[in-house]
Design a protein around this motif. Structure first.
Motif, short mmCIF file in Angstrom:
data_model
loop_
_atom_site.label_atom_id
_atom_site.label_comp_id
_atom_site.label_asym_id
_atom_site.label_seq_id
_atom_site.Cartn_x
_atom_site.Cartn_y
_atom_site.Cartn_z
N CYS A 6 -50.81 -13.36 -2.53
CA CYS A 6 -51.20 -14.76 -2.84
C CYS A 6 -52.60 -14.72 -2.03
CB CYS A 6 -50.95 -15.42 -2.08
SG CYS A 6 -51.28 -17.27 -2.03
N HIS A 7 -52.77 -13.92 -0.80
CA HIS A 7 -54.07 -14.43 0.48
C HIS A 7 -55.04 -13.17 -0.49
CE1 HIS A 7 -52.09 -16.55 4.22
NE2 HIS A 7 -52.64 -16.81 3.00
N VAL A 10 -57.07 -14.75 -3.49
CA VAL A 10 -57.37 -15.84 -3.23
C VAL A 10 -58.76 -15.54 -2.32
CG1 VAL A 10 -57.80 -17.90 -1.40
CG2 VAL A 10 -56.43 -18.05 -2.61
N HIS A 11 -58.80 -14.53 -1.53
CA HIS A 11 -59.77 -13.92 -0.95
C HIS A 11 -60.56 -13.05 -1.67
CE1 HIS A 11 -61.80 -10.81 1.51
NE2 HIS A 11 -62.01 -11.78 2.50
N LEU A 15 -62.53 -16.86 -1.96
CA LEU A 15 -61.68 -18.30 -1.36
C LEU A 15 -61.33 -18.21 0.03
CD1 LEU A 15 -60.54 -19.88 -4.33
CD2 LEU A 15 -62.84 -20.58 -3.57
N GLU A 16 -61.56 -19.27 1.01
CA GLU A 16 -60.30 -19.17 1.91
C GLU A 16 -58.84 -19.24 1.98
OE1 GLU A 16 -60.94 -20.98 6.89
OE2 GLU A 16 -62.53 -21.65 5.16
N PRO A 17 -57.98 -17.92 2.08
CA PRO A 17 -57.08 -17.66 2.49
C PRO A 17 -56.05 -19.18 3.31
CG PRO A 17 -57.51 -16.24 2.58
CD PRO A 17 -58.71 -16.48 2.40
N SER A 27 -53.63 -22.52 -0.72
CA SER A 27 -55.38 -21.97 -1.51
C SER A 27 -55.84 -24.19 -0.87
CB SER A 27 -55.66 -21.74 -2.04
OG SER A 27 -56.73 -21.00 -2.57
N GLU A 29 -58.75 -24.81 -2.03
CA GLU A 29 -59.63 -24.72 -2.94
C GLU A 29 -59.08 -25.20 -4.71
OE1 GLU A 29 -62.10 -22.55 0.38
OE2 GLU A 29 -59.71 -23.27 -0.56
#
Length: 72
Positions: A6-7, A10-11, A15-17, A27, A29
Motif C-alpha cells: 500500500c505504501h 501511494v508513494h 502521495l504521502e503514505p 492514504s 489523499e
C-alpha cells in the motif's frame, strides 16, 4: 506485507503514505484505510474507503464508524 505494498503504491503516485493510530496503512489523499482483522489465528485485511471527508473530519481514521472499530 500489505502495508508495504500500500505504501509503495501511494508513494509511487507522489502521495504521502501514513499509519493510523491503530497501525493500519492509510492514504489521506486517496481516502483509503487498510483495516486488519483477526479471525482466530488468521489475519484478514480489507480496504475501507472514505469519500470527500475533509470538510467534516481530520483524518481517514476519524471516519471509521464505531461498529467498524470494534471489528478486530
Amino acid at each position: 506485507m500489505l502495508t508495504a505494498e500500500c505504501h509503495r503504491y501511494v508513494h509511487d503516485g507522489g502521495l504521502e503514505p501514513r499509519i493510523s493510530v491503530e497501525g493500519d496503512a492509510t492514504s489521506e489523499e486517496l481516502g483509503l484505510l487498510v483495516r486488519a482483522q483477526r479471525a482466530g489465528d488468521i489475519l484478514l485485511s480489507r480496504a475501507f474507503f472514505v469519500g470527500d471527508f475533509q470538510d467534516w473530519a481530520q483524518t481517514v481514521h476519524d471516519c471509521v464508524p464505531a461498529d467498524e472499530r470494534d471489528i478486530r
